[in-house]
Design a protein around this motif. Structure first.
Motif, PDB file in Angstrom:
ATOM      1  N   GLY A 115       0.860  -1.177  -0.081  1.00  0.00           N
ATOM      2  CA  GLY A 115      -0.063   0.004  -0.216  1.00  0.00           C
ATOM      3  C   GLY A 115       0.834   1.102   0.001  1.00  0.00           C
ATOM      4  O   GLY A 115       0.455   2.198  -0.717  1.00  0.00           O
ATOM      5  N   ASP A 116       1.921   1.165   0.810  1.00  0.00           N
ATOM      6  CA  ASP A 116       2.708   2.525   0.605  1.00  0.00           C
ATOM      7  C   ASP A 116       3.446   2.506  -0.412  1.00  0.00           C
ATOM      8  O   ASP A 116       3.630   3.628  -0.844  1.00  0.00           O
ATOM      9  CB  ASP A 116       3.696   2.350   2.018  1.00  0.00           C
ATOM     10  N   THR A 117       4.047   1.550  -0.907  1.00  0.00           N
ATOM     11  CA  THR A 117       4.684   1.544  -2.225  1.00  0.00           C
ATOM     12  C   THR A 117       4.153   1.869  -3.440  1.00  0.00           C
ATOM     13  O   THR A 117       4.382   2.437  -4.356  1.00  0.00           O
ATOM     14  CB  THR A 117       5.440  -0.018  -2.827  1.00  0.00           C
ATOM     15  N   ALA A 118       2.891   1.476  -3.676  1.00  0.00           N
ATOM     16  CA  ALA A 118       1.943   1.889  -4.679  1.00  0.00           C
ATOM     17  C   ALA A 118       1.156   3.026  -4.153  1.00  0.00           C
ATOM     18  O   ALA A 118       0.284   3.540  -5.183  1.00  0.00           O
ATOM     19  CB  ALA A 118       0.817   0.508  -4.845  1.00  0.00           C
ATOM     20  N   ARG A 119       1.130   3.739  -3.230  1.00  0.00           N
ATOM     21  CA  ARG A 119       0.763   5.071  -2.878  1.00  0.00           C
ATOM     22  C   ARG A 119      -0.916   4.771  -2.925  1.00  0.00           C
ATOM     23  O   ARG A 119      -1.473   5.680  -3.641  1.00  0.00           O
ATOM     24  CB  ARG A 119       1.176   6.254  -3.725  1.00  0.00           C
ATOM     25  N   VAL A 120      -1.438   3.906  -2.397  1.00  0.00           N
ATOM     26  CA  VAL A 120      -3.034   3.729  -2.601  1.00  0.00           C
ATOM     27  C   VAL A 120      -3.286   4.783  -1.978  1.00  0.00           C
ATOM     28  O   VAL A 120      -4.724   5.409  -2.347  1.00  0.00           O
ATOM     29  CB  VAL A 120      -3.171   2.281  -1.885  1.00  0.00           C
ATOM     30  N   SER A 121      -3.312   5.269  -0.720  1.00  0.00           N
ATOM     31  CA  SER A 121      -3.753   6.463  -0.078  1.00  0.00           C
ATOM     32  C   SER A 121      -3.653   7.901  -1.050  1.00  0.00           C
ATOM     33  O   SER A 121      -4.758   8.336  -0.953  1.00  0.00           O
ATOM     34  CB  SER A 121      -2.820   6.825   1.312  1.00  0.00           C
ATOM     35  N   VAL A 126      -9.820  -0.205   2.524  1.00  0.00           N
ATOM     36  CA  VAL A 126     -10.679   0.714   3.389  1.00  0.00           C
ATOM     37  C   VAL A 126     -10.194   1.894   4.043  1.00  0.00           C
ATOM     38  O   VAL A 126     -10.957   2.851   4.063  1.00  0.00           O
ATOM     39  CB  VAL A 126     -11.375  -0.555   4.453  1.00  0.00           C
ATOM     40  N   ARG A 127      -9.000   1.603   4.653  1.00  0.00           N
ATOM     41  CA  ARG A 127      -8.103   2.524   5.349  1.00  0.00           C
ATOM     42  C   ARG A 127      -7.892   3.964   4.541  1.00  0.00           C
ATOM     43  O   ARG A 127      -8.038   4.968   4.888  1.00  0.00           O
ATOM     44  CB  ARG A 127      -6.883   2.100   6.000  1.00  0.00           C
ATOM     45  N   ALA A 128      -7.247   3.678   3.429  1.00  0.00           N
ATOM     46  CA  ALA A 128      -7.169   4.658   2.522  1.00  0.00           C
ATOM     47  C   ALA A 128      -8.512   5.438   2.102  1.00  0.00           C
ATOM     48  O   ALA A 128      -8.267   6.738   2.148  1.00  0.00           O
ATOM     49  CB  ALA A 128      -6.428   4.280   1.007  1.00  0.00           C
ATOM     50  N   ALA A 129      -9.538   4.858   1.990  1.00  0.00           N
ATOM     51  CA  ALA A 129     -10.555   5.811   1.762  1.00  0.00           C
ATOM     52  C   ALA A 129     -11.082   6.390   3.013  1.00  0.00           C
ATOM     53  O   ALA A 129     -11.518   7.606   2.852  1.00  0.00           O
ATOM     54  CB  ALA A 129     -12.006   4.476   1.447  1.00  0.00           C
TER      55      ALA A 129
END
Length: 389
Positions: free
Chosen positions: A280-286, A316-319
Motif C-alpha cells: 500500500g505504501d509502495t503503490a501509494r494507495v492513499s 478501506v483505510r485509504a478511503a
C-alpha cells in the motif's frame, strides 16, 4: 466521477488483476461516463514483485527480482519469496537473491513472504537460507547439510558476521501470513493442516525446529543490536526487553511464513511488516484514494479477521483517510451491517448471500463480479455523489 478499484485476489479463484478488471468492466458498463482506475493490490504473497513493478512502472529482472533506484544513491530490491516454493527450491534460493541485491548496493531489501495456503513441503525455519549465507554450518557448495535437531551454538558461529554484513541494510519481510514459527498454529501445524505433512511428521519437525530456534534465540538474546521482529509492547531497553524480542522470534505473527523464512529474516536483523501495508505504501494507495470519489474493493470471504493486515484493510483505510465512500464485493460475508459500518465500509454486496458459492469456475466468478459492479455503478454513480474538485 473518479472510481478507484483496489482489490486483492478474490479467494483462490481469481488473481488481483483479473478481479480488478472484472469489476472495472462492470462499472464502466453501468456508468460509462465515470473514470475508472484499477490498482491491483498484494498482501506480499505470490505475484508480489510483479505487482510492485506494475505500480512503479519498473520491469522486474528475469529471476523475479525488482530493483528500484532511490535518491542519494539508495536503492530498494524487491524479492518474491514464493521462489523458494517454485520448482521445489529450498530457502537457499533466497540467499542467492539477497547476495545479488547486496552486490547491487541495495540499502533496502524487501522479501514477499507467501500466505498460509502457499505452504512449503518441509518447513526448515530458514536454515537453508542461513547456511547459504554462511551463518550456519555444516554447508557444502552453498547448501546446508545438517539436521535442525542437532544444531549447536558453534554451528551458528557465522551468524554474527552475517548480521554485521547486513547492518546497513533495511531487511524487510512483507508477510502475507500471520503464522508463528512454533505452536498449534505454527509452520509445521500449517503444513499438516494443508495435507503436505502427516501428523507424526509435523510433530517430529516441530520438535526439531523448536530445538533449532532455541539455539538461535540463545545466541541473539544477549546482542545489544537485536531488533524487533514485530511491533512489541514496552521498551526495547534492558536485558528483559531483549529476551522478549528473542521469544517473539518464534511466537510473533509471520515468523512461520514460508516455512519459517520470517524467523530467519528476523534472526538476520530484519523486521516483519504486513505485506499489504508494504504494498500500500509502495503503490501509494492513499494518494490514489485522495484523487478518487469512490473506492471499490473485493474479497472472497468476509469476516472480522478480514480487516487485519490485509489488502482489503489497506483499501478501506485509504478511503477513510480522505472521507471517500468505500464499497466492497464479497463472495460470502459473516458480518452484520453494523460491523461493516464499524469497519469502514459504506456498502457491501454479496455474490452468494445465504448460499454455498460454486468453486473452481473462474469464468463464472468473473461474470458475477462484472454484473455486481454494474449494479453498484447504477446505484452509486449518479448525482447522489458530488464529484470533488
Amino acid at each position: 466521477m473518479h472510481v478507484l478499484i483496489a482489490a486483492d485476489a478474490f479467494g483462490a479463484t481469481l488473481g488481483p488483476r483479473t478481479t480488478g478488471d472484472a469489476l472495472a468492466a462492470g462499472w464502466a458498463r453501468g456508468a460509462p461516463h465515470d473514470t475508472v482506475e484499477v490498482r491491483p493490490l498484494s498482501d506480499g504473497g505470490h505475484g508480489f514483485v510483479a505487482l510492485v513493478g506494475d505500480a512503479l512502472g519498473v520491469r522486474p529482472e528475469p529471476d523475479g527480482v525488482l530493483v528500484v533506484p532511490g535518491t542519494h544513491g539508495t536503492s530498494t530490491v524487491y524479492i518474491d519469496g514464493h521462489g523458494c516454493i517454485d520448482a521445489g527450491r529450498s530457502s537457499a534460493w533466497l540467499a542467492e537473491q539477497i547476495e545479488h541485491a547486496l552486490s547491487l548496493g541495495a540499502t533496502r531489501i524487501v522479501v514477499g513472504l507467501p500466505g498460509p495456503h502457499e505452504t512449503v513441503r518441509g518447513p526448515d525455519a530458514g536454515a537453508a537460507l542461513l547456511g547459504a549465507l554462511g551463518a550456519l554450518a555444516p554447508e557444502r557448495h552453498g547448501r546446508w547439510t545438517g539436521r535442525l535437531g542437532a544444531v549447536t551454538a558453534s554451528d551458528l558461529g557465522g551468524l554474527a558476521a552475517v548480521r554485521e554484513r547486513l547492518r546497513g541494510v533495511d531487511l524487510v519481510g512483507a508477510t502475507a501470513s500471520d503464522v508463528p514459527l512454533l505452536g498449534l498454529h505454527g509452520a509445521s501445524a500449517s503444513a499438516a493442516a494443508a495435507g503436505v505433512l502427516g501428523a507424526q511428521e509435523a510433530h517430529d519437525l516441530e520438535r526439531e525446529i523448536g530445538h533449532f530456534a532455541h539455539v538461535v534465540r540463545g545466541i541473539l538474546a544477549p546482542l545489544a543490536d537485536l531488533r524487533r521482529p514485530l511491533p512489541l509492547a514496552g521498551s526495547t531497553r534492558g536485558d528483559g526487553a531483549r529476551a522478549d524480542v528473542a521469544r517473539a522470534l518464534t511466537t510473533g505473527a509471520g515468523t512461520g511464513a514460508a516455512g519459517g523464512l520470517g524467523f530467519a529474516l528476523c534472526a538476520l536483523g530484519g523486521r516483519l511488516v504486513p505485506g499489504a501495508d508494504v504494498f500500500g505504501d509502495t503503490a501509494r494507495v492513499s494518494e490514489r484514494a485522495e484523487r478518487a470519489d469512490l473506492v471499490l474493493t473485493a474479497r472472497g470471504e468476509l469476516d472480522g479477521s478480514s480487516f487485519q493486515g490485509s489488502a482489503l484493510a489497506v483499501a478501506v483505510r485509504a478511503a477513510a483517510q480522505w472521507g471517500v465512500p468505500c464499497l466492497a464485493v464479497a463472495g460470502t460475508s459473516l458480518m452484520s451491517r453494523r460491523e461493516q459500518a464499524s469497519a469502514g465500509l459504506s456498502a457491501l454486496s454479496e455474490l452468494h448471500a445465504g448460499e454455498t458459492p460454486a468453486t473452481g469456475d473462474p469464468r463464472g466468478t468473473v461474470e458475477d463480479l462484472d454484473a455486481q459492479a454494474e449494479r453498484l455503478a447504477r446505484t452509486w454513480s449518479p448525482a447522489r455523489l458530488v464529484t470533488r474538485t
